[in-house]
Design a protein around this motif. Sequence first.
Motif, PDB file in Angstrom:
ATOM      1  N   MET A   1       0.778  -1.342  -0.024  1.00 35.97           N
ATOM      2  CA  MET A   1      -0.090  -0.153   0.028  1.00 35.97           C
ATOM      3  C   MET A   1       0.837   1.206   0.097  1.00 35.97           C
ATOM      4  O   MET A   1       1.576   1.188   0.957  1.00 35.97           O
ATOM      5  N   THR A   2       0.694   2.193  -0.960  1.00 38.83           N
ATOM      6  CA  THR A   2       1.366   3.341  -0.993  1.00 38.83           C
ATOM      7  C   THR A   2       0.792   4.454  -0.213  1.00 38.83           C
ATOM      8  O   THR A   2      -0.449   4.662  -0.023  1.00 38.83           O
ATOM      9  N   THR A   3       1.748   5.242   0.394  1.00 38.22           N
ATOM     10  CA  THR A   3       1.403   6.329   1.234  1.00 38.22           C
ATOM     11  C   THR A   3       1.154   7.501   0.346  1.00 38.22           C
ATOM     12  O   THR A   3       2.061   8.072  -0.038  1.00 38.22           O
ATOM     13  N   ARG A   4      -0.022   8.040   0.446  1.00 40.05           N
ATOM     14  CA  ARG A   4      -0.058   9.192  -0.623  1.00 40.05           C
ATOM     15  C   ARG A   4       0.014  10.597   0.179  1.00 40.05           C
ATOM     16  O   ARG A   4      -0.485  10.715   1.327  1.00 40.05           O
ATOM     17  N   VAL A   5       0.642  11.723  -0.290  1.00 39.25           N
ATOM     18  CA  VAL A   5       0.968  12.784   0.388  1.00 39.25           C
ATOM     19  C   VAL A   5       0.087  13.832  -0.299  1.00 39.25           C
ATOM     20  O   VAL A   5       0.100  13.935  -1.566  1.00 39.25           O
ATOM     21  N   LEU A   6      -0.766  14.537   0.312  1.00 40.30           N
ATOM     22  CA  LEU A   6      -1.544  15.689  -0.102  1.00 40.30           C
ATOM     23  C   LEU A   6      -1.065  17.221   0.064  1.00 40.30           C
ATOM     24  O   LEU A   6      -0.398  17.341   1.176  1.00 40.30           O
ATOM     25  N   ASP A   7      -1.281  18.009  -0.870  1.00 38.11           N
ATOM     26  CA  ASP A   7      -1.043  19.454  -0.547  1.00 38.11           C
ATOM     27  C   ASP A   7      -2.207  20.013   0.286  1.00 38.11           C
ATOM     28  O   ASP A   7      -3.246  19.395   0.566  1.00 38.11           O
ATOM     29  N   ALA A   8      -2.097  21.307   0.509  1.00 37.13           N
ATOM     30  CA  ALA A   8      -3.173  21.823   1.443  1.00 37.13           C
ATOM     31  C   ALA A   8      -4.548  21.727   0.713  1.00 37.13           C
ATOM     32  O   ALA A   8      -5.537  21.617   1.431  1.00 37.13           O
ATOM     33  N   ARG A   9      -4.699  22.119  -0.599  1.00 33.96           N
ATOM     34  CA  ARG A   9      -6.006  22.175  -1.131  1.00 33.96           C
ATOM     35  C   ARG A   9      -6.504  20.906  -1.409  1.00 33.96           C
ATOM     36  O   ARG A   9      -7.770  20.787  -1.004  1.00 33.96           O
ATOM     37  N   GLU A  10      -5.733  19.749  -1.590  1.00 28.87           N
ATOM     38  CA  GLU A  10      -6.215  18.357  -1.648  1.00 28.87           C
ATOM     39  C   GLU A  10      -6.794  17.845  -0.266  1.00 28.87           C
ATOM     40  O   GLU A  10      -7.726  17.541  -0.290  1.00 28.87           O
ATOM     41  N   ALA A  11      -5.783  18.347   0.577  1.00 27.94           N
ATOM     42  CA  ALA A  11      -6.489  17.807   2.168  1.00 27.94           C
ATOM     43  C   ALA A  11      -7.521  18.512   2.678  1.00 27.94           C
ATOM     44  O   ALA A  11      -8.525  17.991   3.217  1.00 27.94           O
ATOM     45  N   ALA A  12      -7.769  19.855   2.126  1.00 24.88           N
ATOM     46  CA  ALA A  12      -8.870  20.478   2.715  1.00 24.88           C
ATOM     47  C   ALA A  12     -10.139  19.804   1.859  1.00 24.88           C
ATOM     48  O   ALA A  12     -11.195  19.787   2.456  1.00 24.88           O
ATOM     49  N   GLN A  13      -9.740  19.324   0.734  1.00 22.17           N
ATOM     50  CA  GLN A  13     -11.001  18.762   0.089  1.00 22.17           C
ATOM     51  C   GLN A  13     -11.444  17.498   0.545  1.00 22.17           C
ATOM     52  O   GLN A  13     -12.519  17.230   0.744  1.00 22.17           O
ATOM     53  N   LEU A  14     -10.413  16.792   0.898  1.00 23.97           N
ATOM     54  CA  LEU A  14     -10.708  15.538   1.357  1.00 23.97           C
ATOM     55  C   LEU A  14     -11.451  15.663   2.728  1.00 23.97           C
ATOM     56  O   LEU A  14     -12.304  14.763   3.229  1.00 23.97           O
ATOM     57  N   LEU A  15     -11.181  16.727   3.637  1.00 25.11           N
ATOM     58  CA  LEU A  15     -11.880  16.916   4.937  1.00 25.11           C
ATOM     59  C   LEU A  15     -13.165  17.650   4.652  1.00 25.11           C
ATOM     60  O   LEU A  15     -13.789  17.938   5.625  1.00 25.11           O
ATOM     61  N   HIS A  16     -13.332  18.380   3.527  1.00 28.52           N
ATOM     62  CA  HIS A  16     -14.457  19.080   3.311  1.00 28.52           C
ATOM     63  C   HIS A  16     -14.603  20.358   4.192  1.00 28.52           C
ATOM     64  O   HIS A  16     -15.480  20.880   4.804  1.00 28.52           O
ATOM     65  N   ILE A  17     -13.329  20.998   4.340  1.00 30.37           N
ATOM     66  CA  ILE A  17     -13.345  22.212   5.064  1.00 30.37           C
ATOM     67  C   ILE A  17     -12.615  23.055   4.108  1.00 30.37           C
ATOM     68  O   ILE A  17     -12.033  22.813   3.222  1.00 30.37           O
ATOM     69  N   HIS A  18     -12.557  24.598   4.559  1.00 24.11           N
ATOM     70  CA  HIS A  18     -12.104  25.671   3.730  1.00 24.11           C
ATOM     71  C   HIS A  18     -10.557  25.524   4.129  1.00 24.11           C
ATOM     72  O   HIS A  18     -10.026  25.218   5.065  1.00 24.11           O
ATOM     73  N   PRO A  19      -9.605  25.779   2.834  1.00 22.48           N
ATOM     74  CA  PRO A  19      -8.171  25.490   3.132  1.00 22.48           C
ATOM     75  C   PRO A  19      -7.761  26.480   4.382  1.00 22.48           C
ATOM     76  O   PRO A  19      -6.809  26.041   5.234  1.00 22.48           O
ATOM     77  N   GLN A  20      -8.383  27.560   4.484  1.00 24.28           N
ATOM     78  CA  GLN A  20      -7.928  28.461   5.568  1.00 24.28           C
ATOM     79  C   GLN A  20      -8.077  27.737   6.913  1.00 24.28           C
ATOM     80  O   GLN A  20      -7.270  27.774   7.972  1.00 24.28           O
ATOM     81  N   THR A  21      -9.220  27.276   7.074  1.00 21.10           N
ATOM     82  CA  THR A  21      -9.374  26.333   8.383  1.00 21.10           C
ATOM     83  C   THR A  21      -8.531  25.259   8.650  1.00 21.10           C
ATOM     84  O   THR A  21      -8.145  25.149   9.690  1.00 21.10           O
ATOM     85  N   LEU A  22      -8.260  24.403   7.410  1.00 18.85           N
ATOM     86  CA  LEU A  22      -7.182  23.501   7.447  1.00 18.85           C
ATOM     87  C   LEU A  22      -5.809  24.085   8.085  1.00 18.85           C
ATOM     88  O   LEU A  22      -5.300  23.399   8.903  1.00 18.85           O
TER      89      LEU A  22
END
Length: 113
Positions: A1-22
């Motif tokens: 299983m590979t570990t995927r690294v996300l940037d801030a925009r992708e992480a915010a999308q995953l969490l369904h929150i605003h990037p600034q909140t992230l």
Amino acid sequence: MTTRVLDAREAAQLLHIHPQTLMTRARTGVIPGCRVGRAWVFVESLLVEYLVAQSLSRVSVAGTQERTECRSTEEKTHPIGGSSFRPSVANLARYRSALGLPKSVKLPSSMTG
């Protein structure tokens, strides 16, 4: 299983929150992430674990919100909004006497000015 690294925009999308909140939550350590140079990066599996932990904590809190006893002492607590106790003149006089204060008592006004 590979570990995927996300940037801030992708992480915010995953969490369904605003990037600034992230970013605010990542800086304070609430959301797992780290700075690499000037950029923030987030490990997808850690973000999923964060979501699972948040979900489980909400489930456990939901089951205890209706409890009326104090968790630290198992004593009953007052309903939300504080105490409805209103001291009587006799109780105030006894209290002041026990403290060695003058016995003249004036009840506080319930009106705010």
